[in-house]
Design an enzyme around this catalytic site. Sequence first.
Site, PDB file in Angstrom:
ATOM      1  N   VAL A  96       0.841  -1.120  -0.053  1.00 22.09           N
ATOM      2  CA  VAL A  96       0.143  -0.178   0.043  1.00 22.09           C
ATOM      3  C   VAL A  96       1.053   1.105  -0.034  1.00 22.09           C
ATOM      4  CG1 VAL A  96      -1.723   1.193   1.299  1.00 22.09           C
ATOM      5  CG2 VAL A  96      -1.875  -1.333   1.095  1.00 22.09           C
ATOM      6  N   ALA A  98       2.929   2.611  -2.026  1.00 21.71           N
ATOM      7  CA  ALA A  98       4.227   2.380  -2.470  1.00 21.71           C
ATOM      8  C   ALA A  98       4.405   2.738  -4.007  1.00 21.71           C
ATOM      9  CB  ALA A  98       4.692   0.818  -2.213  1.00 21.71           C
ATOM     10  N   GLY A  99       3.459   3.159  -4.737  1.00 20.46           N
ATOM     11  CA  GLY A  99       3.655   3.622  -5.898  1.00 20.46           C
ATOM     12  C   GLY A  99       3.348   2.669  -6.958  1.00 20.46           C
ATOM     13  N   LEU A 100       2.766   1.417  -6.590  1.00 18.07           N
ATOM     14  CA  LEU A 100       2.462   0.190  -7.283  1.00 18.07           C
ATOM     15  C   LEU A 100       0.955   0.276  -7.897  1.00 18.07           C
ATOM     16  CD1 LEU A 100       4.818  -2.371  -5.875  1.00 18.07           C
ATOM     17  CD2 LEU A 100       5.102  -1.494  -8.236  1.00 18.07           C
ATOM     18  N   SER A 102      -1.701   0.337  -5.603  1.00 20.52           N
ATOM     19  CA  SER A 102      -2.777  -0.747  -4.886  1.00 20.52           C
ATOM     20  C   SER A 102      -3.931  -0.288  -4.850  1.00 20.52           C
ATOM     21  CB  SER A 102      -2.071  -0.987  -3.506  1.00 20.52           C
ATOM     22  OG  SER A 102      -1.895   0.198  -3.043  1.00 20.52           O
ATOM     23  N   ALA A 104      -5.807   1.776  -7.063  1.00 19.85           N
ATOM     24  CA  ALA A 104      -6.490   1.663  -8.259  1.00 19.85           C
ATOM     25  C   ALA A 104      -6.592   0.141  -8.665  1.00 19.85           C
ATOM     26  CB  ALA A 104      -5.760   2.204  -9.421  1.00 19.85           C
ATOM     27  N   ASP A 146      -2.735   5.498 -13.969  1.00 19.12           N
ATOM     28  CA  ASP A 146      -2.727   4.363 -13.292  1.00 19.12           C
ATOM     29  C   ASP A 146      -3.727   3.312 -13.473  1.00 19.12           C
ATOM     30  OD1 ASP A 146      -0.340   5.597 -12.047  1.00 19.12           O
ATOM     31  OD2 ASP A 146      -1.206   5.722 -10.027  1.00 19.12           O
TER      32      ASP A 146
HETATM   33  C1  MEV Z   1       1.414   8.181 -10.302  1.00 22.62           C
HETATM   34  O1  MEV Z   1       1.728   6.806 -10.597  1.00 22.62           O
HETATM   35  C2  MEV Z   1       1.989   9.195 -11.536  1.00 22.62           C
HETATM   36  C3  MEV Z   1       2.004  10.474 -11.275  1.00 22.62           C
HETATM   37  O2  MEV Z   1       2.264  11.046 -12.691  1.00 22.62           O
HETATM   38  C4  MEV Z   1       0.561  11.063 -10.824  1.00 22.62           C
HETATM   39  C5  MEV Z   1      -0.585  10.827 -11.910  1.00 22.62           C
HETATM   40  O3  MEV Z   1      -0.249  10.673 -13.144  1.00 22.62           O
HETATM   41  O4  MEV Z   1      -1.661  10.921 -11.649  1.00 22.62           O
HETATM   42  C6  MEV Z   1       3.182  11.048 -10.205  1.00 22.62           C
END
Ligand code: MEV
Length: 307
Positions: A96, A98-100, A102, A104, A146
């Site tokens: 959670v 972590a940018g992966l 989760s 979505a 995402d």
């Molecule tokens: C997030 O995974 C990517 C960003 O560009 C935000 C977005 O595109 O909504 C940071």
Amino acid sequence: MKASAPGKIILFGEHAVVYNRPALAVPVAQVHVEVEVLDSDSAGVHIHAPIVDLHAELNTLPADHAIGSVILKVFSTLGISSPPPLHINISSTIPVAAGLGSGAAVSVALIRALAVHLAHPLTNDQVNEMVFEIEKLHHGTPSGIDNTVITYNKPVFFIKGLPIETFKVGRPFTIVIGDTGISALTKESVGDVRALWQKEPDHFEGIFNEIGKIVLSARQSIENGNPDLLGPLMDQNHVLLQKLTVSSPELDGLVQAARHAGALGAKLSGGGRGGNMIALAEQASAESVARALLAAGARRTIITQVG
Ligand code: MEV
């Protein structure tokens, strides 16, 4: 009914994509969310999501609850005013915040499983649209990349507001993902970049343009089967993300460690500040890059093949 959705990484173009520049993202099959919807013997909609320690009946949750609000949105979209008794199990291996992707991924799998169970299957376009609406509630001004890569589960060349475009992978390549273990809210880094852009629009538009050019070169290299050329492009993209102030000492440390261990290039991936970085590695050195990342403090690593 069961449905699942993968994690994702942004290869190139995060943040600039919010300002209509292109970006490249790919699904990460090694991590995923699974949702099962069953009829229940007891009245109400019972939700079990151990990843966020949630065991509750829908009516007891606040209306803006991250998971509860997705379920309510499905009911309202499908015109269901009194849902049948349901039991919903949500399990996930996607870390959670972590940018992966989760959040979505939970939304995509939950909407699909519920819609099919309630005999109203939705198209990918409908699912994507719904998840984008949900992302906007939680993330402020998301680009939509995402939800798109996770819904369609394919590599995407993404420009905000334009129809989804996939890209070919001429020759497969290996990416090592390193997680700083630091949770970071994309909403905050996106908001901070917006504030900087509002103060100095010309300067930041210039950075977004440079990122946009890197994305176009990267797409060409991937399609032409020259993934080795992506290394320097990753390094350049990382410098530009530093200029957007979305890197951090931990991300920079992991990026350096990956390069020292033989990665061909590395950059942060996603919202930044915490979360993940990615490194391009020869298949034979991916394991040693992953070990170097762990030694440099990464909480976990994932090795994934693109294409
Ligand atoms: C997030 O995974 C990517 C960003 O560009 C935000 C977005 O595109 O909504 C940071």
